[in-house]
Design a protein around this motif. Structure first.
Motif, short mmCIF file in Angstrom:
data_model
loop_
_atom_site.label_atom_id
_atom_site.label_comp_id
_atom_site.label_asym_id
_atom_site.label_seq_id
_atom_site.Cartn_x
_atom_site.Cartn_y
_atom_site.Cartn_z
N ALA A 115 -41.00 7.65 -0.86
CA ALA A 115 -41.69 8.92 -1.07
C ALA A 115 -43.16 8.73 -1.41
N HIS A 116 -43.62 7.49 -1.61
CA HIS A 116 -45.02 7.22 -1.95
C HIS A 116 -45.49 6.03 -1.13
N VAL A 117 -45.87 6.30 0.08
CA VAL A 117 -46.27 5.22 1.00
C VAL A 117 -47.63 5.52 1.64
N VAL A 118 -47.78 6.73 2.19
CA VAL A 118 -48.97 7.05 2.97
C VAL A 118 -50.07 7.60 2.05
N GLY A 119 -51.25 7.04 2.17
CA GLY A 119 -52.40 7.52 1.43
C GLY A 119 -53.65 7.33 2.26
N SER A 120 -54.79 7.68 1.67
CA SER A 120 -56.06 7.58 2.39
C SER A 120 -57.07 6.85 1.53
N ALA A 121 -58.00 6.22 2.21
CA ALA A 121 -59.07 5.51 1.51
C ALA A 121 -60.40 5.93 2.12
N VAL A 122 -61.35 6.27 1.23
CA VAL A 122 -62.70 6.60 1.67
C VAL A 122 -63.54 5.34 1.51
N VAL A 123 -64.11 4.87 2.61
CA VAL A 123 -64.83 3.60 2.59
C VAL A 123 -66.31 3.85 2.87
N VAL A 124 -67.14 3.04 2.28
CA VAL A 124 -68.59 3.06 2.51
C VAL A 124 -69.05 1.61 2.62
N ARG A 125 -70.24 1.46 3.12
CA ARG A 125 -70.81 0.12 3.15
C ARG A 125 -71.12 -0.33 1.72
N GLY A 152 -55.58 10.15 8.03
CA GLY A 152 -56.94 9.93 8.49
C GLY A 152 -57.89 11.07 8.17
N TYR A 153 -57.39 12.21 7.61
CA TYR A 153 -58.31 13.28 7.21
C TYR A 153 -57.70 14.27 6.21
N GLN A 154 -56.52 14.83 6.54
CA GLN A 154 -55.99 15.96 5.77
C GLN A 154 -55.79 15.62 4.30
N VAL A 155 -55.33 14.39 4.01
CA VAL A 155 -55.12 14.01 2.61
C VAL A 155 -56.46 14.03 1.85
N VAL A 219 -63.84 0.57 -0.86
CA VAL A 219 -63.20 1.87 -1.11
C VAL A 219 -63.83 2.50 -2.35
N VAL A 220 -64.12 3.79 -2.27
CA VAL A 220 -64.68 4.52 -3.41
C VAL A 220 -63.63 5.47 -3.96
N VAL A 231 -56.65 2.94 -2.70
CA VAL A 231 -56.60 4.27 -2.07
C VAL A 231 -57.46 5.23 -2.88
N SER A 232 -57.88 6.30 -2.20
CA SER A 232 -58.69 7.34 -2.85
C SER A 232 -57.91 8.64 -3.02
#
Length: 601
Positions: A115-125, A152-155, A219-220, A231-232
């Motif tokens: 139930a806790h697998v998919v997440g998103s990460a916001v990356v910057v240089r 890739g976006y909605q989260v 990742v920020v 993850v973010s």
């Protein structure tokens, strides 16, 4: 040809035909796979899964069909797929659109809870020190795969809204690169975007594979989760393995058993029983997308954007209605003021007219007194002369010493009687001539006639006798009138009758008849003069018309006005038998009960 080679090929060809027939006889299991990293990467990643499933599904041939988001939905609608493997967000949308149902959930490497697998990460240089949190993305360029991409976006979209940034309002400049997700990394590395959204663990995977130099991107807004990667965002359930709406339940059960029996693949991922997707539904409801897009359509802001022309028209209509109402209210108030002024002016004119009429009536009475002034002086002279005679007689008797007590008493009584007579005449004249407001009293009509006749006799010397013929019944003899005004009418008629008879030297009495006609009391005054000439009869009741040299021509006109003001009428007729004239007027009778009540008062 009967060479060994020919004989080999003649034997191999039937075997190949039999093998092809056996392959075609196998039931095909078509599995659609979301190629979020491109077709080649998908084929490499999922090829082992197809082989393992075929081993556990005897007689089944597993066919993996790699596609994108739209292609998978189209294939399901065309019934070209038996199963699908996709991210949790895409699954929720397909579940609502095509009726698929998940039978297993993928558990990624390093994750213990499906139930806790998919997440998103916001990356910057790495050198971007100005972006350390999601709030720092305000006004920045953010690259993502697609608006329909879950990890890739909605989260991250939901996390941005929770941080007070709404990409739909332009607070973050979005750049969608489309699949594969590596395009997002390229956009960030080239500086085409300030930050990018990646699925959880993709950054670490690419660094391990040597595709991306470690540490180039970071990742920020890192959150503390059970994920082995940075993850973010919170973590959501893993990918869903779902059966299409038309898939036989027995096949779905066999595939589920096969999935649960598989060992972790090369990446460490495995399959478990379906996880709870409540968090995904809640995310979609918060964003008002997917099956909850109808909430966005019925929101006030959405309705305003959709129906703004109608709303503008309605607003204009309401403003026009309000303006029209104000205009009507202004007109009503203006007309009300004008009507009030008109009513005030009418009341003023009515008061002036009434005052003028009262003045005319008073002048008419004074006119009668003026016409009778000569005879009035003679009438008053009689008691005064008698008083003088009695006084001189007393003086003479006193001078001769013949004044007895009885003579003194008799003279005093005569003097007192004559003085009372003179006072009575003057009191009647004063009452008749005085100014006062109009009144209404219930009066006996015969009494009014007698009082007027007495006043006439008091003001005239040698006047005619007035004979009253009273035919009124006991219960119908009262009228509600102004006594003084009716007395004025009677005196006018008496005076005219006397003048008519004096002109022909007739000494007959003036006849006054009282009778009931319908609901009125008719009062008729008959003289024995020569009657009315036709030219006089035509103008008889006109104001200022008179046949007397000393008259004003107001008497009969005012009499008619007074009678009509009492709801009566007045006419003049030739007497029958003649000669002479009959002036009659009528007054409404008062009911017996009202008359009794009025008399008691």
């Amino acid at each position: 040809m009967n060479s060994p080679a020919a004989r080999f090929f003649r034997r191999l060809f039937p075997a190949m035909l039999l093998l092809a027939a056996a392959v075609q006889a196998q039931e095909s299991v078509r599995i659609g796979v979301l190629a979020w990293q491109g077709l080649e990467e998908a084929e490499v990643h999922w090829s082992s899964l197809a082989g393992q499933l075929e081993k556990r599904l005897p007689g089944k041939r597993v066919e993996l069909i790699h596609t994108d988001l739209a292609g998978m939905a189209a294939a399901l609608r065309a019934r070209e797929l038996d199963f699908v493997m996709t991210n949790p967000g895409h699954y929720v949308m397909l579940e609502a659109e095509t009726g698929i149902s998940r039978i297993a959930t993928q558990v990624g490497s390093g994750f213990a809870d499906p139930a806790h697998v998919v997440g998103s990460a916001v990356v910057v240089r790495r050198e971007r020190q100005d972006i350390r949190s999601l709030e720092d993305l305000r006004g920045k360029r953010l690259a993502a795969v697609s608006p329909d991409a879950f990890g890739g976006y909605q989260v991250i979209w939901a996390e941005l809204r929770r941080a007070g940034l709404d990409p739909e309002r332009g607070q973050v400049a979005l750049q969608f690169t489309d699949f594969p997700m590596a395009r997002v990394i390229d956009a960030v590395r080239k500086g085409e975007a300030d930050a990018g959204v990646l699925r959880a663990c993709l950054l670490e995977y690419l660094e391990r594979e040597g595709v991306l130099p470690p540490g180039e991107l970071q990742v920020v807004a890192v959150r503390s989760t059970s994920s082995p990667c940075q993850v973010s965002s919170p973590l959501y359930p893993g990918w869903a393995f779902a059966a299409a709406a038309g898939t036989p339940p027995a096949l779905a059960r066999d595939v589920l058993l096969a999935l649960l029996s598989l060992a972790p693949d090369a990446t460490g991922s495995s399959w478990s029983v379906p996880a709870d997707y409540h968090a995904v539904y809640a995310l979609f409801r918060e964003l008002q997308i997917g099956p909850y897009a109808v909430l966005r359509e019925t929101a006030w802001s959405s309705l305003a954007r959709r129906y703004w022309p109608w709303l503008v028209g309605l607003l204009c209509l309401m403003l026009a209605g309000g303006a029209y109402t104000l205009h009507v209210e202004h007109l009503v108030q203006r007309r009300t003021r004008e009507l009030s002024r008109a009513l005030d002016e009418r009341h003023r004119l009515e008061a002036t007219l009434q005052a003028g009429q009262q003045q005319m009536e008073h002048l008419s009475r004074l006119s009668i007194l003026g016409e009778l002034a000569g005879t009035l002086a003679h009438e008053l002279n009689q008691p005064l002369a008698a008083i003088g005679n009695y006084a001189r007689s007393l003086l003479r008797r006193q001078q001769r010493d013949q004044l007895s007590a009885s003579a003194l008493q008799q003279a005093a009584e005569e003097i007192a009687g004559e003085s009372e007579r003179a006072a009575g005449i003057l009191a009647g004249i004063r009452a008749f001539a005085r100014k006062r407001a109009r009144v209404r009293e219930i009066c006996d009509m015969a009494e009014l006639v007698r009082e007027a006749a007495g006043l006439m006799r008091g003001m005239t010397a040698g006047g005619p006798k007035i004979e009253l013929l009273d035919a009124l019944p006991e219960q119908q003899r009262h009228v509600c009138v102004d006594p003084l005004q009716i007395q004025q009418v009677l005196l006018n008629l008496f005076k005219n009758a006397w003048d008519a008879q004096q002109g022909v030297h007739v000494e007959a009495p003036i006849e006054v008849t009282l009778q009931v006609v319908d609901t009125t009391c008719r009062i008729a005054v008959r003289d024995h003069g020569v009657g009315l000439a036709p030219e006089v009869d035509a103008h008889l009741f006109e104001a200022f018309f008179t046949t007397k040299p000393e008259g004003l021509g107001l008497g009969l006109s005012i009499c008619k006005t007074i009678v009509e003001a009492h709801a009566g009428e007045m006419q003049a007729l030739p007497a029958a038998p003649g000669p002479g004239t009959v002036f009659w007027f009528s007054l409404p009778l008062v009911a017996a009960g009202a008359a009794a009540s009025g008399e008691e008062k």
